[in-house]
Design a protein around this motif. Structure first.
Motif, PDB file in Angstrom:
ATOM      1  N   SER A 237      55.800  32.133  45.345  1.00 28.14           N
ATOM      2  CA  SER A 237      56.020  33.061  44.228  1.00 28.14           C
ATOM      3  C   SER A 237      57.498  33.383  43.991  1.00 28.14           C
ATOM      4  O   SER A 237      57.891  33.680  42.868  1.00 28.14           O
ATOM      5  CB  SER A 237      55.235  34.355  44.444  1.00 28.14           C
ATOM      6  OG  SER A 237      55.666  34.992  45.631  1.00 28.14           O
TER       7      SER A 237
ATOM      8  N   ASP B 246      41.265  29.722  45.348  1.00 28.61           N
ATOM      9  CA  ASP B 246      41.356  30.897  46.213  1.00 28.61           C
ATOM     10  C   ASP B 246      40.583  32.065  45.600  1.00 28.61           C
ATOM     11  O   ASP B 246      40.159  32.025  44.447  1.00 28.61           O
ATOM     12  CB  ASP B 246      42.808  31.262  46.498  1.00 28.61           C
ATOM     13  CG  ASP B 246      43.606  31.592  45.245  1.00 28.61           C
ATOM     14  OD1 ASP B 246      42.989  31.858  44.191  1.00 28.61           O
ATOM     15  OD2 ASP B 246      44.833  31.600  45.313  1.00 28.61           O
ATOM     16  N   ALA B 247      40.405  33.115  46.378  1.00 28.78           N
ATOM     17  CA  ALA B 247      39.595  34.257  45.952  1.00 28.78           C
ATOM     18  C   ALA B 247      40.168  34.934  44.711  1.00 28.78           C
ATOM     19  O   ALA B 247      39.417  35.318  43.809  1.00 28.78           O
ATOM     20  CB  ALA B 247      39.485  35.255  47.095  1.00 28.78           C
ATOM     21  N   GLU B 248      41.501  35.068  44.641  1.00 32.84           N
ATOM     22  CA  GLU B 248      42.112  35.732  43.489  1.00 32.84           C
ATOM     23  C   GLU B 248      41.887  34.940  42.199  1.00 32.84           C
ATOM     24  O   GLU B 248      41.614  35.508  41.156  1.00 32.84           O
ATOM     25  CB  GLU B 248      43.610  35.943  43.709  1.00 32.84           C
ATOM     26  CG  GLU B 248      43.934  37.001  44.730  1.00 32.84           C
ATOM     27  CD  GLU B 248      44.655  36.417  45.935  1.00 32.84           C
ATOM     28  OE1 GLU B 248      44.974  35.218  45.916  1.00 32.84           O
ATOM     29  OE2 GLU B 248      44.886  37.164  46.890  1.00 32.84           O
ATOM     30  N   THR B 249      41.991  33.615  42.286  1.00 37.67           N
ATOM     31  CA  THR B 249      41.753  32.774  41.113  1.00 37.67           C
ATOM     32  C   THR B 249      40.312  32.920  40.650  1.00 37.67           C
ATOM     33  O   THR B 249      40.043  33.034  39.449  1.00 37.67           O
ATOM     34  CB  THR B 249      42.072  31.299  41.435  1.00 37.67           C
ATOM     35  OG1 THR B 249      43.434  31.207  41.852  1.00 37.67           O
ATOM     36  CG2 THR B 249      41.840  30.412  40.223  1.00 37.67           C
ATOM     37  N   GLU B 250      39.382  32.928  41.569  1.00 34.79           N
ATOM     38  CA  GLU B 250      37.969  33.083  41.225  1.00 34.79           C
ATOM     39  C   GLU B 250      37.709  34.422  40.546  1.00 34.79           C
ATOM     40  O   GLU B 250      36.929  34.505  39.602  1.00 34.79           O
ATOM     41  CB  GLU B 250      37.089  32.927  42.460  1.00 34.79           C
ATOM     42  CG  GLU B 250      36.862  31.484  42.851  1.00 34.79           C
ATOM     43  CD  GLU B 250      36.256  30.640  41.734  1.00 34.79           C
ATOM     44  OE1 GLU B 250      35.278  31.075  41.077  1.00 34.79           O
ATOM     45  OE2 GLU B 250      36.776  29.543  41.492  1.00 34.79           O
ATOM     46  N   VAL B 251      38.374  35.485  41.009  1.00 42.11           N
ATOM     47  CA  VAL B 251      38.206  36.808  40.393  1.00 42.11           C
ATOM     48  C   VAL B 251      38.690  36.778  38.950  1.00 42.11           C
ATOM     49  O   VAL B 251      38.018  37.284  38.046  1.00 42.11           O
ATOM     50  CB  VAL B 251      38.956  37.895  41.206  1.00 42.11           C
ATOM     51  CG1 VAL B 251      39.040  39.204  40.431  1.00 42.11           C
ATOM     52  CG2 VAL B 251      38.280  38.112  42.546  1.00 42.11           C
ATOM     53  N   VAL B 252      39.850  36.171  38.718  1.00 39.92           N
ATOM     54  CA  VAL B 252      40.398  36.087  37.359  1.00 39.92           C
ATOM     55  C   VAL B 252      39.480  35.249  36.462  1.00 39.92           C
ATOM     56  O   VAL B 252      39.206  35.626  35.319  1.00 39.92           O
ATOM     57  CB  VAL B 252      41.836  35.514  37.370  1.00 39.92           C
ATOM     58  CG1 VAL B 252      42.314  35.202  35.961  1.00 39.92           C
ATOM     59  CG2 VAL B 252      42.780  36.483  38.048  1.00 39.92           C
TER      60      VAL B 252
ATOM     61  N   THR C 113      36.252  34.723  36.802  1.00 44.25           N
ATOM     62  CA  THR C 113      35.022  35.487  36.575  1.00 44.25           C
ATOM     63  C   THR C 113      35.257  36.568  35.524  1.00 44.25           C
ATOM     64  O   THR C 113      34.445  36.754  34.611  1.00 44.25           O
ATOM     65  CB  THR C 113      34.524  36.113  37.892  1.00 44.25           C
ATOM     66  OG1 THR C 113      34.297  35.061  38.831  1.00 44.25           O
ATOM     67  CG2 THR C 113      33.243  36.906  37.686  1.00 44.25           C
TER      68      THR C 113
END
Length: 165
Positions: free
Chosen positions: A51, A98-104, A106
């Motif tokens: 980042s 990753d989990a953050e990408t999946e949250v976005v 969704t």
């Protein structure tokens, strides 16, 4: 050269030919210009996963095997997977979101957002017609993501044409 909408350079809606202005530019500026031309000419881009770096690395790899990019910045050298855009961890790497990408993703599906078929950038329509013009210059239908005027979707929804005051 940080604003992609201003590339290529124009005057009076005409592109400025690089050979005409090359003698007036520094070598450092020309190098940066050529790097930006390569970046802006790539639809599905891969950037350094670190980042604090986020340097452009090249095009997304759609093939069966992974393409690994090593960041050319001497202060970074992070390895990024060119298939999933994730951090490459040598023997333990697998291309899973990753989990953050999946949250976005969704959230985007639940909110009715769309993704550009050219570069996969997330886009939200608040007002206007269903004709989308992405920053990568892809024009598409917001409803079905087909290239513009190649689908049978309605061109607009009356309730979205005007912003509510």
């Amino acid at each position: 050269m940080r604003d992609e909408r201003l590339y290529p350079p124009r005057c009076c809606h005409q592109n400025i030919p690089l050979p005409q202005v090359r003698p007036h530019l520094t070598r450092a500026f020309l190098t940066e210009f050529e790097l930006k031309a390569q970046e802006y000419g790539t639809l599905k881009r891969v950037y350094c996963v670190e980042s604090t770096c986020s340097r452009f690395l090249g095009p997304l790899h759609d093939g069966g095997s992974s393409k690994i990019f090593t960041c050319p910045s001497p202060t970074c050298m992070t390895m990024t997977c060119g298939k999933c855009r994730g951090r490459y961890k040598r023997f333990t790497h697998s291309c899973t979101p990753d989990a953050e990408t999946e949250v976005v993703l969704t959230l985007s599906r639940a909110s009715g957002w769309s993704r550009c078929p050219g570069c996969a950038q997330m886009i939200e329509l608040s007002v206007g017609c269903f004709h989308m013009s992405c920053r990568c210059k892809t024009e598409f239908c917001y409803l079905c993501r087909a290239l513009w005027k190649t689908c049978k979707c309605p061109r607009w929804d009356e309730s979205r044409l005007l912003a509510r005051a």
